[in-house]
Design a protein around this motif. Structure first.
Motif, PDB file in Angstrom:
ATOM      1  N   LEU A  14      -2.072   1.936  -2.574  1.00 46.22           N
ATOM      2  CA  LEU A  14      -2.012   0.957  -3.657  1.00 46.22           C
ATOM      3  C   LEU A  14      -3.261   0.984  -4.541  1.00 46.22           C
ATOM      4  O   LEU A  14      -3.255   0.452  -5.649  1.00 46.22           O
ATOM      5  CB  LEU A  14      -1.810  -0.454  -3.094  1.00 46.22           C
ATOM      6  CG  LEU A  14      -0.577  -0.633  -2.196  1.00 46.22           C
ATOM      7  CD1 LEU A  14      -0.457  -2.067  -1.723  1.00 46.22           C
ATOM      8  CD2 LEU A  14       0.687  -0.202  -2.927  1.00 46.22           C
ATOM      9  N   THR A  15      -4.338   1.575  -4.037  1.00 40.47           N
ATOM     10  CA  THR A  15      -5.554   1.747  -4.845  1.00 40.47           C
ATOM     11  C   THR A  15      -6.087   3.158  -4.639  1.00 40.47           C
ATOM     12  O   THR A  15      -5.698   3.851  -3.691  1.00 40.47           O
ATOM     13  CB  THR A  15      -6.671   0.754  -4.429  1.00 40.47           C
ATOM     14  OG1 THR A  15      -7.029   1.028  -3.075  1.00 40.47           O
ATOM     15  CG2 THR A  15      -6.233  -0.684  -4.553  1.00 40.47           C
ATOM     16  N   ARG A  16      -6.978   3.568  -5.544  1.00 40.04           N
ATOM     17  CA  ARG A  16      -7.720   4.817  -5.329  1.00 40.04           C
ATOM     18  C   ARG A  16      -9.164   4.551  -5.727  1.00 40.04           C
ATOM     19  O   ARG A  16      -9.449   3.587  -6.449  1.00 40.04           O
ATOM     20  CB  ARG A  16      -7.112   5.991  -6.106  1.00 40.04           C
ATOM     21  CG  ARG A  16      -7.075   5.797  -7.591  1.00 40.04           C
ATOM     22  CD  ARG A  16      -6.595   7.057  -8.318  1.00 40.04           C
ATOM     23  NE  ARG A  16      -6.141   6.670  -9.644  1.00 40.04           N
ATOM     24  CZ  ARG A  16      -4.856   6.548  -9.988  1.00 40.04           C
ATOM     25  NH1 ARG A  16      -3.906   6.840  -9.107  1.00 40.04           N
ATOM     26  NH2 ARG A  16      -4.523   6.164 -11.203  1.00 40.04           N
ATOM     27  N   SER A  17     -10.067   5.415  -5.248  1.00 36.82           N
ATOM     28  CA  SER A  17     -11.480   5.161  -5.524  1.00 36.82           C
ATOM     29  C   SER A  17     -12.186   6.432  -5.951  1.00 36.82           C
ATOM     30  O   SER A  17     -11.705   7.539  -5.705  1.00 36.82           O
ATOM     31  CB  SER A  17     -12.149   4.583  -4.278  1.00 36.82           C
ATOM     32  OG  SER A  17     -12.117   5.522  -3.234  1.00 36.82           O
ATOM     33  N   ALA A  25     -12.962  -3.957   3.862  1.00 31.52           N
ATOM     34  CA  ALA A  25     -11.916  -3.758   4.877  1.00 31.52           C
ATOM     35  C   ALA A  25     -10.541  -3.795   4.208  1.00 31.52           C
ATOM     36  O   ALA A  25      -9.655  -2.976   4.509  1.00 31.52           O
ATOM     37  CB  ALA A  25     -12.023  -4.839   5.946  1.00 31.52           C
ATOM     38  N   THR A  26     -10.371  -4.712   3.263  1.00 29.54           N
ATOM     39  CA  THR A  26      -9.093  -4.831   2.548  1.00 29.54           C
ATOM     40  C   THR A  26      -8.877  -3.645   1.614  1.00 29.54           C
ATOM     41  O   THR A  26      -7.768  -3.094   1.539  1.00 29.54           O
ATOM     42  CB  THR A  26      -9.071  -6.157   1.752  1.00 29.54           C
ATOM     43  OG1 THR A  26      -9.362  -7.216   2.653  1.00 29.54           O
ATOM     44  CG2 THR A  26      -7.720  -6.393   1.110  1.00 29.54           C
ATOM     45  N   LEU A  27      -9.941  -3.253   0.899  1.00 25.48           N
ATOM     46  CA  LEU A  27      -9.806  -2.115  -0.016  1.00 25.48           C
ATOM     47  C   LEU A  27      -9.431  -0.829   0.736  1.00 25.48           C
ATOM     48  O   LEU A  27      -8.613  -0.033   0.258  1.00 25.48           O
ATOM     49  CB  LEU A  27     -11.118  -1.906  -0.786  1.00 25.48           C
ATOM     50  CG  LEU A  27     -11.393  -2.900  -1.914  1.00 25.48           C
ATOM     51  CD1 LEU A  27     -12.837  -2.811  -2.372  1.00 25.48           C
ATOM     52  CD2 LEU A  27     -10.448  -2.651  -3.093  1.00 25.48           C
ATOM     53  N   ASP A  28     -10.038  -0.643   1.895  1.00 28.88           N
ATOM     54  CA  ASP A  28      -9.713   0.546   2.698  1.00 28.88           C
ATOM     55  C   ASP A  28      -8.240   0.532   3.113  1.00 28.88           C
ATOM     56  O   ASP A  28      -7.559   1.560   3.091  1.00 28.88           O
ATOM     57  CB  ASP A  28     -10.605   0.617   3.946  1.00 28.88           C
ATOM     58  CG  ASP A  28     -12.039   1.006   3.592  1.00 28.88           C
ATOM     59  OD1 ASP A  28     -12.234   1.549   2.488  1.00 28.88           O
ATOM     60  OD2 ASP A  28     -12.950   0.753   4.392  1.00 28.88           O
ATOM     61  N   ARG A  29      -7.772  -0.665   3.485  1.00 24.46           N
ATOM     62  CA  ARG A  29      -6.371  -0.795   3.894  1.00 24.46           C
ATOM     63  C   ARG A  29      -5.438  -0.523   2.714  1.00 24.46           C
ATOM     64  O   ARG A  29      -4.433   0.178   2.838  1.00 24.46           O
ATOM     65  CB  ARG A  29      -6.154  -2.209   4.453  1.00 24.46           C
ATOM     66  CG  ARG A  29      -4.916  -2.372   5.282  1.00 24.46           C
ATOM     67  CD  ARG A  29      -4.934  -3.645   6.104  1.00 24.46           C
ATOM     68  NE  ARG A  29      -5.106  -4.843   5.318  1.00 24.46           N
ATOM     69  CZ  ARG A  29      -6.132  -5.683   5.426  1.00 24.46           C
ATOM     70  NH1 ARG A  29      -7.076  -5.436   6.292  1.00 24.46           N
ATOM     71  NH2 ARG A  29      -6.222  -6.760   4.679  1.00 24.46           N
ATOM     72  N   LEU A  30      -5.809  -1.058   1.558  1.00 24.50           N
ATOM     73  CA  LEU A  30      -4.970  -0.863   0.365  1.00 24.50           C
ATOM     74  C   LEU A  30      -4.946   0.610  -0.047  1.00 24.50           C
ATOM     75  O   LEU A  30      -3.925   1.130  -0.505  1.00 24.50           O
ATOM     76  CB  LEU A  30      -5.498  -1.725  -0.790  1.00 24.50           C
ATOM     77  CG  LEU A  30      -5.303  -3.244  -0.635  1.00 24.50           C
ATOM     78  CD1 LEU A  30      -6.091  -4.002  -1.682  1.00 24.50           C
ATOM     79  CD2 LEU A  30      -3.821  -3.595  -0.728  1.00 24.50           C
ATOM     80  N   PHE A  41     -13.094   1.262  -7.736  1.00 26.49           N
ATOM     81  CA  PHE A  41     -11.686   1.214  -7.313  1.00 26.49           C
ATOM     82  C   PHE A  41     -10.790   0.938  -8.515  1.00 26.49           C
ATOM     83  O   PHE A  41     -11.198   0.276  -9.468  1.00 26.49           O
ATOM     84  CB  PHE A  41     -11.487   0.102  -6.273  1.00 26.49           C
ATOM     85  CG  PHE A  41     -12.169   0.388  -4.976  1.00 26.49           C
ATOM     86  CD1 PHE A  41     -11.495   1.010  -3.941  1.00 26.49           C
ATOM     87  CD2 PHE A  41     -13.506   0.052  -4.798  1.00 26.49           C
ATOM     88  CE1 PHE A  41     -12.133   1.285  -2.745  1.00 26.49           C
ATOM     89  CE2 PHE A  41     -14.158   0.329  -3.605  1.00 26.49           C
ATOM     90  CZ  PHE A  41     -13.465   0.941  -2.577  1.00 26.49           C
ATOM     91  N   GLU A  42      -9.566   1.437  -8.412  1.00 26.98           N
ATOM     92  CA  GLU A  42      -8.572   1.100  -9.442  1.00 26.98           C
ATOM     93  C   GLU A  42      -7.183   1.052  -8.806  1.00 26.98           C
ATOM     94  O   GLU A  42      -6.955   1.621  -7.728  1.00 26.98           O
ATOM     95  CB  GLU A  42      -8.613   2.108 -10.587  1.00 26.98           C
ATOM     96  CG  GLU A  42      -8.295   3.524 -10.177  1.00 26.98           C
ATOM     97  CD  GLU A  42      -8.390   4.489 -11.353  1.00 26.98           C
ATOM     98  OE1 GLU A  42      -8.423   4.020 -12.506  1.00 26.98           O
ATOM     99  OE2 GLU A  42      -8.428   5.703 -11.108  1.00 26.98           O
ATOM    100  N   LEU A  43      -6.289   0.365  -9.495  1.00 26.47           N
ATOM    101  CA  LEU A  43      -4.911   0.264  -9.016  1.00 26.47           C
ATOM    102  C   LEU A  43      -4.190   1.587  -9.243  1.00 26.47           C
ATOM    103  O   LEU A  43      -4.387   2.233 -10.265  1.00 26.47           O
ATOM    104  CB  LEU A  43      -4.159  -0.808  -9.797  1.00 26.47           C
ATOM    105  CG  LEU A  43      -4.522  -2.275  -9.568  1.00 26.47           C
ATOM    106  CD1 LEU A  43      -3.827  -3.135 -10.602  1.00 26.47           C
ATOM    107  CD2 LEU A  43      -4.096  -2.689  -8.181  1.00 26.47           C
ATOM    108  N   THR A  44      -3.336   1.965  -8.332  1.00 26.92           N
ATOM    109  CA  THR A  44      -2.420   3.071  -8.580  1.00 26.92           C
ATOM    110  C   THR A  44      -1.161   2.477  -9.220  1.00 26.92           C
ATOM    111  O   THR A  44      -1.012   1.239  -9.261  1.00 26.92           O
ATOM    112  CB  THR A  44      -2.039   3.779  -7.268  1.00 26.92           C
ATOM    113  OG1 THR A  44      -1.410   2.807  -6.420  1.00 26.92           O
ATOM    114  CG2 THR A  44      -3.246   4.369  -6.564  1.00 26.92           C
ATOM    115  N   ALA A  45      -0.279   3.337  -9.691  1.00 30.04           N
ATOM    116  CA  ALA A  45       0.971   2.827 -10.279  1.00 30.04           C
ATOM    117  C   ALA A  45       1.741   2.019  -9.237  1.00 30.04           C
ATOM    118  O   ALA A  45       2.286   0.952  -9.529  1.00 30.04           O
ATOM    119  CB  ALA A  45       1.809   4.000 -10.778  1.00 30.04           C
TER     120      ALA A  45
END
Lengths: 109, 154
Positions: free
Chosen positions: A59-62, A49-54, A79-83
């Motif tokens: 803020l993240t991509r998958s 739920a948090t990853l989807d929100r991010l 998942f990984e962080l975006t810049a």
């Protein structure tokens, strides 16, 4: 990140887990990383739920990974962080560090 | 067991979530899987399905027990003894609502799902002799609630 869109506590934990895990960040490892470092029994549903929100916040991509027999032939979602995510995380952690600097934990409460 | 849990509690969950649960369950056991499946259903906001599925799993054995008792009563005394208690009516209502919700959730065509839910609810009503109006209201409520949820959270 727009003003008023600050990271929540659990969002911060999830982003920190992504930062630690690098290329191997998917549901299971993210959940285990948070559980190991915080001692909290985190639910995988809460993590997603948090990853989807991010991801919605940018803020993240998958990406979809390979399916394995152990997972009933289902693929992983990495998942990984975006810049922008890395920047937001740094700001958030720095703000937290700034707020906690000088506190004497033994005297609190 | 795992497939049944996923079908009942996480009918529309993404494959990667189910894969993660299955991967960790291999090391942690069935109780871990049950607990995390239930909480995952909650976090997936499948609240109606979670409630309905829990009711379904509890209601099925209870309904069977009540039905057997009712059948036994019809054999021993006279047919009029076989009336419904409020508890058995509640359980039947939940059962019909659950079936309606799950069918509407599972079948891609809403028209087909409503037909299937109608048939199953009518069958329940016929077998158990439950009041038709109650079953019809439950069917309608369950179907509409699930269709609405499907629209909001496809």
């Amino acid at each position: 990140m727009p003003k008023g869109d600050a990271l929540g506590g659990f969002e911060q934990l999830v982003l920190l887990a992504l930062a630690h895990l690098g290329d191997n960040a998917y549901g299971v490892t993210i959940r285990q990383e948070i559980a190991a470092r915080t001692g909290r029994d985190v639910n995988i549903g809460a993590v997603y739920a948090t990853l989807d929100r991010l991801e919605t916040k940018g803020l993240t991509r998958s990406r979809t990974g390979e399916p394995t027999a152990l997972r009933g032939g289902r693929s992983k979602r990495y998942f990984e962080l975006t810049a922008e995510g890395a920047r937001a995380l740094e700001e958030s952690v720095r703000a937290l560090e700034s707020m906690t600097r000088g506190l004497n934990w033994g005297e609190l409460g | 067991m795992t497939k049944l849990l996923f079908a009942v509690f996480l009918p529309n969950a993404p494959a990667h979530l189910l894969g993660d649960l299955e991967e960790e369950a291999a090391a942690n056991g069935p109780l871990w899987l049950l607990r995390h499946t239930l909480t995952a259903a909650y976090h997936q906001t499948q609240l109606l399905e979670t409630a309905a599925a829990t009711a379904f799993l509890l209601a099925l054995p209870l309904t069977l027990a009540l039905e057997l008792r009712r059948y036994a009563l019809t054999l021993i005394y006279f047919r009029e003894s076989a009336h419904f208690t409020p508890a058995s009516l509640t359980i039947l209502t939940l059962l019909a609502a659950t079936l309606a919700a799950l069918q509407v959730r599972a079948l891609p065509n809403p028209r087909l799902a409503i037909i299937a839910a109608t048939i199953s609810s009518a069958t329940i009503a016929h077998i158990t002799n439950a009041p038709q109006i109650l079953t019809a209201a439950t069917l309608l409520g369950g179907s509409l609630a699930t269709l609405q949820r499907k629209r909001i959270n496809p």
